[in-house]
Design a protein around this motif. Sequence first.
Motif, mmCIF file in Angstrom:
data_model
loop_
_atom_site.group_PDB
_atom_site.id
_atom_site.type_symbol
_atom_site.label_atom_id
_atom_site.label_comp_id
_atom_site.label_asym_id
_atom_site.label_seq_id
_atom_site.Cartn_x
_atom_site.Cartn_y
_atom_site.Cartn_z
ATOM 1 N N HIS A 77 0.837 -1.202 0.000
ATOM 2 C CA HIS A 77 0.000 0.000 0.000
ATOM 3 C C HIS A 77 0.876 1.259 0.000
ATOM 4 C CE1 HIS A 77 -4.089 -1.523 0.449
ATOM 5 N NE2 HIS A 77 -3.610 -2.456 1.262
ATOM 6 N N PRO A 78 1.576 1.558 -1.089
ATOM 7 C CA PRO A 78 2.392 2.768 -1.109
ATOM 8 C C PRO A 78 1.569 4.043 -0.975
ATOM 9 C CG PRO A 78 2.188 1.858 -3.314
ATOM 10 C CD PRO A 78 1.636 0.837 -2.370
ATOM 11 N N GLU A 79 0.272 3.951 -1.219
ATOM 12 C CA GLU A 79 -0.588 5.141 -1.128
ATOM 13 C C GLU A 79 -0.939 5.504 0.312
ATOM 14 O OE1 GLU A 79 -3.665 1.895 -0.793
ATOM 15 O OE2 GLU A 79 -1.679 2.161 -1.677
ATOM 16 N N TYR A 80 -0.681 4.621 1.276
ATOM 17 C CA TYR A 80 -1.037 4.889 2.672
ATOM 18 C C TYR A 80 -0.330 6.151 3.177
ATOM 19 C CZ TYR A 80 -3.547 0.569 3.940
ATOM 20 O OH TYR A 80 -4.476 -0.423 4.067
ATOM 21 N N ASP A 81 -1.033 6.912 4.032
ATOM 22 C CA ASP A 81 -0.384 8.043 4.678
ATOM 23 C C ASP A 81 0.249 7.582 5.990
ATOM 24 O OD1 ASP A 81 -2.367 8.017 6.705
ATOM 25 O OD2 ASP A 81 -3.578 9.525 5.679
ATOM 26 N N ALA A 82 0.794 8.525 6.743
ATOM 27 C CA ALA A 82 1.570 8.164 7.938
ATOM 28 C C ALA A 82 0.742 7.448 8.994
ATOM 29 C CB ALA A 82 2.205 9.421 8.536
ATOM 30 N N PHE A 83 -0.572 7.673 9.025
ATOM 31 C CA PHE A 83 -1.381 7.183 10.146
ATOM 32 C C PHE A 83 -2.353 6.065 9.781
ATOM 33 C CE2 PHE A 83 -0.444 11.734 10.790
ATOM 34 C CZ PHE A 83 0.393 11.617 11.896
ATOM 35 N N THR A 84 -2.336 5.595 8.538
ATOM 36 C CA THR A 84 -3.308 4.584 8.119
ATOM 37 C C THR A 84 -3.122 3.273 8.874
ATOM 38 O OG1 THR A 84 -3.267 5.573 5.916
ATOM 39 C CG2 THR A 84 -4.337 3.433 6.144
ATOM 40 N N LEU A 85 -1.879 2.799 8.986
ATOM 41 C CA LEU A 85 -1.644 1.553 9.718
ATOM 42 C C LEU A 85 -1.994 1.704 11.201
ATOM 43 C CD1 LEU A 85 1.724 0.231 8.213
ATOM 44 C CD2 LEU A 85 -0.546 -0.765 7.942
ATOM 45 N N GLN A 86 -1.760 2.886 11.745
ATOM 46 C CA GLN A 86 -2.124 3.132 13.143
ATOM 47 C C GLN A 86 -3.633 3.021 13.326
ATOM 48 O OE1 GLN A 86 -1.739 7.202 14.574
ATOM 49 N NE2 GLN A 86 -0.950 6.454 16.534
ATOM 50 N N LYS A 87 -4.393 3.604 12.422
ATOM 51 C CA LYS A 87 -5.856 3.536 12.507
ATOM 52 C C LYS A 87 -6.345 2.099 12.370
ATOM 53 C CE LYS A 87 -6.480 8.208 10.649
ATOM 54 N NZ LYS A 87 -6.896 8.999 9.454
ATOM 55 N N GLU A 88 -5.721 1.330 11.474
ATOM 56 C CA GLU A 88 -6.115 -0.068 11.312
ATOM 57 C C GLU A 88 -5.806 -0.871 12.581
ATOM 58 O OE1 GLU A 88 -4.238 -1.655 7.863
ATOM 59 O OE2 GLU A 88 -5.478 -0.496 6.455
ATOM 60 N N TYR A 89 -4.651 -0.613 13.165
ATOM 61 C CA TYR A 89 -4.266 -1.307 14.393
ATOM 62 C C TYR A 89 -5.234 -0.982 15.527
ATOM 63 C CZ TYR A 89 -1.601 -2.214 18.683
ATOM 64 O OH TYR A 89 -1.216 -2.624 19.939
ATOM 65 N N GLU A 90 -5.550 0.292 15.689
ATOM 66 C CA GLU A 90 -6.471 0.703 16.759
ATOM 67 C C GLU A 90 -7.879 0.179 16.518
ATOM 68 O OE1 GLU A 90 -5.940 4.912 16.697
ATOM 69 O OE2 GLU A 90 -4.113 4.862 17.933
ATOM 70 N N ARG A 91 -8.301 0.133 15.259
ATOM 71 C CA ARG A 91 -9.620 -0.430 14.915
ATOM 72 C C ARG A 91 -9.695 -1.903 15.296
ATOM 73 N NH1 ARG A 91 -9.792 -1.397 8.872
ATOM 74 N NH2 ARG A 91 -8.488 -3.115 9.652
ATOM 75 N N ASP A 92 -8.667 -2.671 14.911
ATOM 76 C CA ASP A 92 -8.672 -4.106 15.195
ATOM 77 C C ASP A 92 -8.554 -4.376 16.694
ATOM 78 O OD1 ASP A 92 -8.865 -4.478 12.496
ATOM 79 O OD2 ASP A 92 -6.777 -5.122 12.220
ATOM 80 N N LYS A 93 -7.804 -3.537 17.381
ATOM 81 C CA LYS A 93 -7.655 -3.693 18.838
ATOM 82 C C LYS A 93 -8.987 -3.424 19.530
ATOM 83 C CE LYS A 93 -4.593 -2.324 22.632
ATOM 84 N NZ LYS A 93 -3.467 -1.456 23.038
ATOM 85 N N ALA A 94 -9.692 -2.386 19.078
ATOM 86 C CA ALA A 94 -10.993 -2.059 19.667
ATOM 87 C C ALA A 94 -12.012 -3.160 19.408
ATOM 88 C CB ALA A 94 -11.491 -0.730 19.109
ATOM 89 N N ALA A 95 -11.829 -3.890 18.290
ATOM 90 C CA ALA A 95 -12.743 -4.971 17.956
ATOM 91 C C ALA A 95 -12.388 -6.280 18.654
ATOM 92 C CB ALA A 95 -12.751 -5.192 16.442
ATOM 93 N N GLY A 96 -11.336 -6.256 19.498
ATOM 94 C CA GLY A 96 -10.944 -7.439 20.245
ATOM 95 C C GLY A 96 -10.222 -8.486 19.428
ATOM 96 N N LEU A 97 -9.576 -8.081 18.339
ATOM 97 C CA LEU A 97 -8.906 -9.036 17.452
ATOM 98 C C LEU A 97 -7.470 -9.330 17.852
ATOM 99 C CD1 LEU A 97 -10.200 -7.718 14.004
ATOM 100 C CD2 LEU A 97 -11.119 -9.580 15.410
ATOM 101 N N ASN A 98 -6.975 -8.653 18.877
ATOM 102 C CA ASN A 98 -5.610 -8.856 19.364
ATOM 103 C C ASN A 98 -4.594 -8.760 18.225
ATOM 104 O OD1 ASN A 98 -3.648 -9.349 21.346
ATOM 105 N ND2 ASN A 98 -3.676 -11.563 20.963
ATOM 106 N N PRO A 99 -4.570 -7.635 17.500
ATOM 107 C CA PRO A 99 -3.670 -7.517 16.344
ATOM 108 C C PRO A 99 -2.215 -7.386 16.771
ATOM 109 C CG PRO A 99 -4.681 -5.402 16.807
ATOM 110 C CD PRO A 99 -5.337 -6.399 17.745
#
Length: 301
Positions: free
Chosen positions: A235-257
């Motif tokens: 994903h070269p198009e990702y900005d600086a915070f996209t992976l952070q948002k994905e990590y926080e989303r998955d953590k909030a969903a209880g997926l233990n990323p």
Amino acid sequence: MPIKVPDLLPAKAKLQEENIFVMDESRAFKQDIRPLKILILNLMPLKEQTETHLLRLLGNSPLQIDVGLLHTSTHQSKNTSPEHLRQFYQSIDDVKESKYDGLIITGAPIEMLAYEDVNYWEELSQIMEWSKTNVTSTLHICWGAMAGLYYHYGIDKFIRKEKISGIYTHTVNDSREKLLSGFDDEFLVPHSRYADFRREDIERIPELKILSESEEAGLYLIASKDGKQIYMTGHPEYDAFTLQKEYERDKAAGLNPIIPENYFPNDDPSQTPKLRWRMHSSLLFSNWLNYYVYQQTPYQL
């Protein structure tokens, strides 16, 4: 030169804040120049975020670009308003009689599904078949690359035991390849996916060439030898915070990323990640637009 976008597209204001040269339709109408027609098939749930990511990179080109947005009419988006889709997006039925210089097919968070189980697979197959005669070059991103390799070449994905998530070092396999023109020997790319390809499945197709890969993240850039199909797993198009948002989303969903690798300073999610792949991303898109689209497309589409 700028990208041309609809006057009221929300991404326009964000890009202008970042000093990206954006021309609205009103101003572009007064210019006597033939811009490149680039169509974006946006399969991501957060379509406005993806619009900004891709327009940021397209806007860094010296070429004038007329961008159109496409969505699948057989899938009802849950994360983008119907008003936004009606105002800015078209379906394949609206564009099927048109020709385009380039097409971008985005990723989608549906790697675990078999392709035939995706509710818009038939429509996506129609679009990919249409692209073979109506588009000069198509750029496939992440799941879009998986779908493209499966549709065009019958190459299936496999699901990894753990998700690839983070920033990884990649190497250039052939410095003579125009898509990689100007690249350093090593460069960084974000990845965020569960699926992968087997090298032997790619190598058995004579029309395909592996352009770049990572020791940790696997194959990255794959292209048809005629340049009409480009596949990238990252994903070269990702900005600086996209992976952070994905990590926080998955953590909030209880997926233990897992914490994205090589991303947060000191692997500490409380620290602010840094953007370290912008040069590669901009150069990749500029090279695609120049060598695989502009230099190949006819003046009269």
